[in-house]
Design an enzyme around this catalytic site. Structure first.
Site, PDB file in Angstrom:
ATOM      1  N   ASP A 151     -11.779  13.027   2.563  1.00 52.37           N
ATOM      2  CA  ASP A 151     -11.130  12.448   3.742  1.00 52.37           C
ATOM      3  C   ASP A 151     -10.744  10.990   3.450  1.00 52.37           C
ATOM      4  O   ASP A 151     -11.584  10.089   3.515  1.00 52.37           O
ATOM      5  CB  ASP A 151     -12.125  12.551   4.917  1.00 52.37           C
ATOM      6  CG  ASP A 151     -11.590  11.961   6.207  1.00 52.37           C
ATOM      7  OD1 ASP A 151     -10.557  11.260   6.181  1.00 52.37           O
ATOM      8  OD2 ASP A 151     -12.224  12.193   7.247  1.00 52.37           O
ATOM      9  N   HIS A 197       7.293  -1.314 -12.109  1.00 56.04           N
ATOM     10  CA  HIS A 197       7.651  -0.386 -11.042  1.00 56.04           C
ATOM     11  C   HIS A 197       9.045   0.181 -11.236  1.00 56.04           C
ATOM     12  O   HIS A 197       9.307   1.325 -10.924  1.00 56.04           O
ATOM     13  CB  HIS A 197       7.667  -1.130  -9.689  1.00 56.04           C
ATOM     14  CG  HIS A 197       6.393  -0.970  -8.920  1.00 56.04           C
ATOM     15  ND1 HIS A 197       5.912   0.248  -8.563  1.00 56.04           N
ATOM     16  CD2 HIS A 197       5.516  -1.874  -8.438  1.00 56.04           C
ATOM     17  CE1 HIS A 197       4.779   0.093  -7.896  1.00 56.04           C
ATOM     18  NE2 HIS A 197       4.520  -1.188  -7.810  1.00 56.04           N
ATOM     19  N   GLU A 231       3.105   7.205  -5.431  1.00 54.17           N
ATOM     20  CA  GLU A 231       3.653   5.910  -5.874  1.00 54.17           C
ATOM     21  C   GLU A 231       3.657   5.785  -7.397  1.00 54.17           C
ATOM     22  O   GLU A 231       2.632   6.009  -8.039  1.00 54.17           O
ATOM     23  CB  GLU A 231       2.812   4.782  -5.249  1.00 54.17           C
ATOM     24  CG  GLU A 231       3.368   3.403  -5.532  1.00 54.17           C
ATOM     25  CD  GLU A 231       2.577   2.291  -4.826  1.00 54.17           C
ATOM     26  OE1 GLU A 231       2.098   2.506  -3.695  1.00 54.17           O
ATOM     27  OE2 GLU A 231       2.442   1.212  -5.423  1.00 54.17           O
ATOM     28  N   LYS A 274      -5.411  -3.011  -0.633  1.00 53.81           N
ATOM     29  CA  LYS A 274      -4.522  -1.842  -0.684  1.00 53.81           C
ATOM     30  C   LYS A 274      -4.347  -1.407  -2.136  1.00 53.81           C
ATOM     31  O   LYS A 274      -4.317  -0.215  -2.445  1.00 53.81           O
ATOM     32  CB  LYS A 274      -3.175  -2.195  -0.042  1.00 53.81           C
ATOM     33  CG  LYS A 274      -2.246  -1.013   0.174  1.00 53.81           C
ATOM     34  CD  LYS A 274      -1.328  -0.721  -0.996  1.00 53.81           C
ATOM     35  CE  LYS A 274      -0.364   0.416  -0.690  1.00 53.81           C
ATOM     36  NZ  LYS A 274       0.506   0.743  -1.826  1.00 53.81           N
TER      37      LYS A 274
HETATM   38  C1  MEV Z   1       1.238  -1.957  -4.414  1.00 49.02           C
HETATM   39  O1  MEV Z   1       1.086  -0.603  -4.045  1.00 49.02           O
HETATM   40  C2  MEV Z   1      -0.129  -2.604  -4.602  1.00 49.02           C
HETATM   41  C3  MEV Z   1      -0.106  -4.112  -4.879  1.00 49.02           C
HETATM   42  O2  MEV Z   1       0.637  -4.759  -3.862  1.00 49.02           O
HETATM   43  C4  MEV Z   1      -1.534  -4.571  -4.896  1.00 49.02           C
HETATM   44  C5  MEV Z   1      -1.690  -6.081  -4.969  1.00 49.02           C
HETATM   45  O3  MEV Z   1      -0.799  -6.806  -4.524  1.00 49.02           O
HETATM   46  O4  MEV Z   1      -2.770  -6.503  -5.432  1.00 49.02           O
HETATM   47  C6  MEV Z   1       0.586  -4.395  -6.168  1.00 49.02           C
END
Ligand code: MEV
Length: 438
Positions: free
Chosen positions: A292, A390, A92, A276
């Site tokens: 892992d 991004h 990413e 995430k």
């Molecule tokens: C994207 O890979 C991760 C985010 O969505 C994390 C977040 O929203 O805190 C940008």
């Protein structure tokens, strides 16, 4: 620790201005110099001499080939006073840049401070068909010393290194589907290993004795990925004067980050995305070092829900001077021996770049990267939004997917961003137009 001091003490510093502008070859040469990589290790990073087909064939079943992912390095990290170059493997865009940038903002206040609890994993043995589960529980607890002594004979190497079984816990679970049963937890210090093999072996070996002691039937014998006795914690302070940018004041950025964290702390829908973002950084180092990542993901999410409601793994606030402060606590079952960490040449080179001496030091770097990554996401979300950053990198991927090559990739990507239409159909259209003109 002051910025200058940290860098002076370690002339293999992690600040390399203009690094992103160099070619991959120049970057690797610089990192090789700083980390003392041999020609072979450099070639393992380039992929020429990394995992061989033969090695892959020994690793899993039905192997056809080897799947590539980018390996990059995050800069600017100071963890516990030491400058660290952080290898990251991830597909990413913006993750490596985000972590590096946040690590730079943390430098004036000493970077990241991290520690870990002892590397104790939990193995579970499920005991069924018990006439009296309460009495069975007492019997297992009475036999704790004997059971631990038996477990200690299983892995003499680990024992010699100071690891081995530490304690037993016995839980009584009343499952609506099958009624009450016992779960014996074997607490096992796995030192520098991830530990799954050691723990699973020990659980399988103890099962027979537990059946004898309880008169029940030992069913599952397997490690728990909710490694809540093997925690890694990090904290950092971002000085207020590091936070302002563009049209955003430092206070706006700080308070916006705290408000964003409060959302995740209160709402599981947001917390899943927030966590995430933390795992974006964590997993990238976990993968780079041959560990892992599924185990890490499982442990992180289960830990985030440990109080019965899923919440944020991190917290953000401010100190008495108004600086932004952040903390992260999560289970981190990572190793530096055993598994792919030792047999994958690129993972070995990644560990050398990190310069960590043991699994606990590795976990301390990883949890710091997770905190930096979380900050990068919250800072962007709380200000200009995530898409702008991004888009530049995403546009490059779209340009490549549309068939652009060489210098055309950058030109096409710039055009797509300028047009605010980063789409493959538009990219192909532009490419065709330019071909007709040339
Ligand atoms: C994207 O890979 C991760 C985010 O969505 C994390 C977040 O929203 O805190 C940008």
């Amino acid at each position: 620790m002051a910025e200058g001091k940290a860098v002076e003490e370690n002339n293999k510093g992690s600040r390399i201005p203009g690094f992103y502008k160099r070619s991959p070859g120049e970057r690797l040469a610089e990192i090789a110099l700083r980390a003392g990589l041999t020609a072979e290790e450099q070639s393992a990073i380039l992929g020429n001499n990394g995992l061989s087909l033969e090695g892959a064939d020994h690793m899993i079943e039905n192997v056809l080939g080897i799947y590539g992912l980018p390996l990059a390095v995050a800069l600017n990290f100071i963890v516990n006073g030491r400058d660290v170059l952080v290898p990251m493997v991830v597909e990413e865009p913006s993750i490596v840049a985000g972590a590096s940038f946040m690590a730079r903002l943390a430098r004036p206040s000493g970077g990241f401070f991290a520690h870990t609890t002892p590397p104790e994993m939990i193995g579970q043995i499920q005991v069924l068909d018990l006439p009296n589960p309460e009495i069975a529980r007492m019997r297992v607890l009475e036999a704790e010393e004997e059971l631990l002594a038996e477990a200690a004979t299983i892995d003499p190497v680990l024992q010699r290194l100071g690891g081995g079984p530490r304690a037993l816990e016995v839980r009584l679970i009343d499952a609506s589907a099958i009624g009450p049963f016992l779960v014996v937890h074997l607490i096992y210090d796995v030192r520098d290993a991830m530990g799954a093999n050691a723990v699973n072996t020990a659980c399988e070996r103890l099962a027979g004795k537990i059946e004898q002691i309880t008169g029940g039937r030992a069913h599952l014998r397997i490690l728990s990925n909710l490694a809540d006795r093997r925690l890694a914690r990090a904290h950092c302070t971002i000085r207020l004067d590091q936070l302002a940018f563009g049209e955003f004041s430092a206070e706006e950025v700080r308070d916006g980050i705290i408000e964003a964290w409060a959302f995740a702390a209160a709402d599981p829908y947001r917390a899943a995305t927030h966590n995430k973002g933390i795992l974006n950084g964590v997993d990238a180092v976990v993968v780079a070092t041959g560990n892992d990542w599924r185990a890490i993901e499982a442990g992180a999410h289960a830990y985030a829900a440990r109080h019965g409601r899923y919440t944020s793994l991190s917290s953000w606030g401010k100190d008495a001077q108004g600086n932004l402060t952040g903390t992260l606590e999560m289970p981190l079952a990572v190793g530096v021996v055993g598994g792919a960490t030792k047999v994958h040449p690129t993972a070995r080179a990644a560990l050398k770049i990190l310069g960590v001496q043991n699994a606990q030091e590795l976990a301390e770097v990883i949890v710091s990267v997770g905190l930096a990554q979380n900050l990068a996401a919250l800072r962007a979300l709380a200000t200009e939004g995530i898409q702008r950053g991004h888009m530049n990198l995403h546009a490059r991927q779209v340009a490549i997917a549309a068939g652009a090559q060489g210098e055309m990739i950058e030109r096409l990507a710039r055009q797509l961003v300028a047009d605010k239409t980063v789409r493959i159909d538009r990219a192909q259209e532009l490419l065709n137009e330019w071909k007709e003109l040339s």
